[in-house]
Design a protein around this motif. Structure first.
Motif, PDB file in Angstrom:
ATOM      1  N   ARG A 110      -2.346   7.984   9.909  1.00  0.00           N
ATOM      2  CA  ARG A 110      -2.806   6.815  10.652  1.00  0.00           C
ATOM      3  C   ARG A 110      -1.659   6.011  11.268  1.00  0.00           C
ATOM      4  O   ARG A 110      -1.865   4.941  11.812  1.00  0.00           O
ATOM      5  N   HIS A 111      -0.454   6.530  11.165  1.00  0.00           N
ATOM      6  CA  HIS A 111       0.668   5.828  11.799  1.00  0.00           C
ATOM      7  C   HIS A 111       1.277   6.666  12.917  1.00  0.00           C
ATOM      8  O   HIS A 111       1.348   7.887  12.815  1.00  0.00           O
TER       9      HIS A 111
ATOM     10  N   TRP B 203       5.566   4.677   5.989  1.00  0.00           N
ATOM     11  CA  TRP B 203       5.129   5.142   7.312  1.00  0.00           C
ATOM     12  C   TRP B 203       4.830   3.958   8.220  1.00  0.00           C
ATOM     13  O   TRP B 203       5.044   4.026   9.423  1.00  0.00           O
ATOM     14  N   SER B 204       4.367   2.877   7.623  1.00  0.00           N
ATOM     15  CA  SER B 204       4.102   1.722   8.474  1.00  0.00           C
ATOM     16  C   SER B 204       5.428   1.119   8.966  1.00  0.00           C
ATOM     17  O   SER B 204       5.510   0.626  10.084  1.00  0.00           O
TER      18      SER B 204
ATOM     19  N   ASP C 219       0.824  -1.195   0.000  1.00  0.00           N
ATOM     20  CA  ASP C 219       0.000   0.000   0.000  1.00  0.00           C
ATOM     21  C   ASP C 219       0.862   1.249   0.000  1.00  0.00           C
ATOM     22  O   ASP C 219       2.051   1.163   0.254  1.00  0.00           O
ATOM     23  N   ASN C 220       0.215   2.381  -0.205  1.00  0.00           N
ATOM     24  CA  ASN C 220       0.984   3.616  -0.315  1.00  0.00           C
ATOM     25  C   ASN C 220       1.470   4.161   1.031  1.00  0.00           C
ATOM     26  O   ASN C 220       2.036   5.247   1.082  1.00  0.00           O
ATOM     27  N   ASP C 221       1.226   3.417   2.081  1.00  0.00           N
ATOM     28  CA  ASP C 221       1.715   3.863   3.393  1.00  0.00           C
ATOM     29  C   ASP C 221       2.880   2.995   3.878  1.00  0.00           C
ATOM     30  O   ASP C 221       3.194   2.987   5.053  1.00  0.00           O
TER      31      ASP C 221
ATOM     32  N   LEU D 118       4.502  10.399  -2.768  1.00  0.00           N
ATOM     33  CA  LEU D 118       3.653  10.026  -1.635  1.00  0.00           C
ATOM     34  C   LEU D 118       2.674  11.127  -1.251  1.00  0.00           C
ATOM     35  O   LEU D 118       1.594  10.856  -0.715  1.00  0.00           O
TER      36      LEU D 118
ATOM     37  N   HIS E  26      -4.022  11.107   5.067  1.00  0.00           N
ATOM     38  CA  HIS E  26      -4.454  10.035   5.969  1.00  0.00           C
ATOM     39  C   HIS E  26      -3.474   8.863   6.008  1.00  0.00           C
ATOM     40  O   HIS E  26      -3.332   8.204   7.013  1.00  0.00           O
ATOM     41  N   ASN E  27      -2.767   8.653   4.871  1.00  0.00           N
ATOM     42  CA  ASN E  27      -1.777   7.571   4.841  1.00  0.00           C
ATOM     43  C   ASN E  27      -0.672   7.770   5.869  1.00  0.00           C
ATOM     44  O   ASN E  27      -0.102   6.819   6.386  1.00  0.00           O
ATOM     45  N   VAL E  28      -0.343   9.026   6.106  1.00  0.00           N
ATOM     46  CA  VAL E  28       0.704   9.346   7.077  1.00  0.00           C
ATOM     47  C   VAL E  28       0.101   9.363   8.470  1.00  0.00           C
ATOM     48  O   VAL E  28       0.631   8.773   9.409  1.00  0.00           O
TER      49      VAL E  28
END
Ligand code: 6R9
Length: 666
Positions: free
Chosen positions: A394-395, A363-364, A358-360, A384, A390-392
């Motif tokens: 949520r971590h 960050w994950s 995924d595109n996160d 990115l 939100h991708n960033v």
């Protein structure tokens, strides 16, 4: 005027270099008394023969006064591998994690301690020695981002062989050319690797490359060592039932990695190397002709890598550092392998891409490993940014302290996104300007010590004295813009181009006698900060990969329908620059979609996917000066969609402009 950002308490607290005054004092000392300045870090390393005082640095940068040379610590003997492994193990870091390896698929991960890494390196070193590889031999490496790649590089360093890593995204032609140029005795690769859902057929590419080296350059690579990587990782796409169907196997030259190391002792005495003996070479594009084999040597590179890492990332004992660069580039050499290990650091080594699964993914991983320093490229940041906050968000990324950037100028929008969103307004950003040739960072901010401005590279690192010259070679003191040069060496600067010292002198030292010329433009602002304004030679920087216009033009004209080609860089929102190509055609050839397609494919195939042109335009003729030089300035304006061509007084045939405008690619 750009806004100034000051280091926050989050960064300054317990920093090893907490104030600007301290930075300035140290910088001054590094220039006035280099030997005293470097002595502290020199004393941390093991020297088999100690450096003699008063012999720290000698050089000539003035081509009019004779050969260019740079020498640091002549007379000292050491071994880089010993210093980054054995020394750390002896100092009690044996159980410390050297690397957390994160595979392309999130379920594939592992870790390795310093002690274990040392054992593997010794075994592989012994394997190489058994097969007659030793001091001064060249070892080509075409590998994915796996631990064996590090093992292989360090094993070369241990036995004094010169590694020559070729980025595993290069085509077989490019690999063949590089292996032949350095006369590699052996090639080390893996059967294949996944990047996202794409399978890289590495061994197959190596087979092609070895064949081409033989037929095209009359160079035989004697052995190909292969890591069976695919069988141990999760498949991320389709694979044949039998992995052996992916490549050929030739018992005369192919050897499995495990057969090299099996039964080998985990003890291997290092080859003691003179300070100026070669450590590695790495090819970088030149504005004309074949790639340049930039050569780095032992002592100076090691010191400089260690020092830049320590200060620019403000490294501390418990940190978890992550540089996303591939080891195929200089950033991977210095800041994935040598510099972190020289500091007994714990790093993350990542095989995959920011977009898979995924595109996160970045960050994950920051969250998973509690990364404290994160080092990536503007092209990745821009890519990115598109996927939204939100991708960033949520971590949990509160572990981060220092963010860094490299490869091309970072635009202020991307800088601010990085600063605000990724760094939550409290991390420092180090925009690190440097080159394959410089060995390590030369202009950068230093986390707790220097102020930052979005888009400015910042200040010189210790030992570095940047000089901005005007067109006539006169120094611009204070504010102003011109050519970025250096009048004296620092320990990590390259020493020569492999096998071609003349070219080294011509390319870097001819334009301004007395100065190393970077090929970049720079501006010093009212606060003494340096901004990199872009390449001044015919080089292209696509997603942080340097390429020369002539390299791409050479490939386009291989198609017999193309009579002449000219390539320019066009600004691109994600890639920084993209390739815009002009082609004139031979008699009877027609310009159509099929031609455009096949030219694009040809460039991909011959150089690598990262070089694929975005636009190819038909040109009835190219704008040239009376001496026959292509006026790229005009072509750049056409590519940009501009109609005003500026000064065209030196143009031989002004009518070409109307034609070029008519056929402009959309
Ligand atoms: C480390 C690396 C070197 C060229 C260099 C310049 C550009 C690199 C930069 C930057 C502006 C930065 N470059 N870092 N431009 N700001 N922070 O990338 O080495 O592959 O040899 O490229 O990249 O043009 O001359 P290399």
């Amino acid at each position: 005027m750009a806004q100034i950002y000051l280091p926050t308490d989050h960064v300054a607290d317990r920093s090893r270099l907490p104030s600007f005054e301290q930075y300035q004092d140290m910088h001054k000392m590094s220039l006035d008394e280099p030997e005293a300045f470097w002595s502290e870090i020199i004393n941390e390393f093991h020297w088999q023969t100690h450096p003699t005082r008063g012999n720290f640095m000698s050089y000539n940068f003035d081509i009019n006064k004779g050969n260019i040379f740079v020498k640091f610590m002549e007379g000292a003997m050491t071994n880089v591998c010993f210093n980054v492994l054995d020394k750390n193990v002896r100092n009690g870091h044996g159980d410390k994690i050297a690397f957390y390896w994160e595979g392309n698929h999130p379920e594939d991960y592992s870790r390795i301690t310093y002690a274990k890494l040392m054992e593997l390196v010794c075994q592989f070193s012994n394997g190489l020695r058994d097969r007659n590889i030793g001091k001064g031999d060249r070892v080509a490496i075409y590998m994915p981002m796996i631990l064996e790649t590090v093992v292989c590089m360090l094993a070369c360093a241990r036995i004094g062989a010169i590694h020559s890593v070729v980025f595993a995204g290069f085509s077989s032609d490019s690999l063949a050319e590089r292996m032949s140029d350095c006369k590699a005795k052996v090639l080390v690769t893996a059967d294949g690797a996944w990047r996202g859902t794409k399978l890289l057929n590495l061994k197959d590419t190596c087979d092609d490359a070895m064949e081409k080296a033989k037929t095209k350059y009359n160079h035989t690579v004697g052995m190909c060592i292969v890591v069976p990587h695919l069988e141990r990782v999760t498949a991320c796409g389709k694979l044949p039932h039998d992995l052996r169907d992916l490549y050929k196997w030739n018992d005369d030259i192919d050897v499995w990695w495990h057969d090299m190391v099996e039964g080998q002792s985990t003890i291997c005495p290092p080859e003691w190397m003179a300070a100026e003996d070669p450590l590695f070479m790495l090819y970088t594009s030149g504005s004309t002709g074949k790639p340049k084999g930039v050569l780095h040597t032992t002592a100076g590179y090691m010191l400089y890598a260690a020092a830049t890492f320590r200060y620019v990332f403000d490294h501390r004992d418990k940190d978890i550092y992550w540089c996303t660069a591939d080891v195929g580039w200089i950033t991977g050499h210095t800041y994935v392998v040598y510099a972190p290990l020289a500091n007994a650091a714990t790093s993350v080594m990542f095989e995959g891409t920011p977009f898979f699964p995924d595109n996160d993914r970045y960050w994950s991983c920051v969250e998973k490993y509690k990364v404290t320093q994160f080092y990536t490229a503007p092209t990745a940041i821009r890519a990115l940014m598109k996927f939204g906050e939100h991708n960033v968000k949520r971590h949990n990324m509160t572990s981060l302290r220092v963010l860094a950037s490299v490869g091309e100028p970072i635009n202020s929008e991307a800088w601010l996104w990085y600063y605000k969103l990724v760094g939550s307004n409290r991390c420092s950003i180090a925009d690190t300007f440097w080159q394959t040739e410089t060995g390590g960072h030369v202009i950068t901010s230093i986390p707790a010590a220097t102020p930052m401005k979005p888009g400015a590279a910042g200040y010189p690192f210790f030992g570095v004295d940047p000089i901005i010259l005007d067109n006539d070679g006169k120094e611009i003191k204070g504010e102003g813009e011109g050519f970025l040069t250096f009048a004296r060496p620092w320990p990590g600067i390259m020493r020569t181009l492999f096998g071609d010292h003349d070219r080294y002198q011509e390319v870097y030292f001819r334009r301004f006698p007395g100065y190393y010329c970077t090929g970049d433009g720079a501006r010093r602002d009212e606060d003494g900060m340096i901004w990199i304004t872009g390449r001044i030679d015919d080089m292209l920087n696509v997603s942080g990969h340097l390429m020369s216009t002539s390299e791409v033009e050479g490939v386009l004209t291989e198609d017999l329908r193309v009579a002449e080609a000219a390539v320019v860089a066009k600004p691109h929102p994600l890639k920084g620059e993209s390739l815009y190509c002009f082609v004139t055609l031979g008699e009877g050839a027609t310009f159509n979609d099929e031609l455009v397609d096949s030219l694009k494919k040809r460039v991909r195939h011959r150089i690598g996917a990262f070089a694929a042109p975005d636009a190819i335009q038909y040109a009835p003729g190219l704008p040239k000066t009376r001496s026959g030089k292509i006026m790229r300035r005009i072509l750049r304006r056409i590519a940009l969609g501009e109609n005003d061509m500026g000064d065209i007084s030196t143009l031989t045939d002004p009518s070409v402009i109307a034609q070029l405008l008519k056929y402009r690619a959309t």
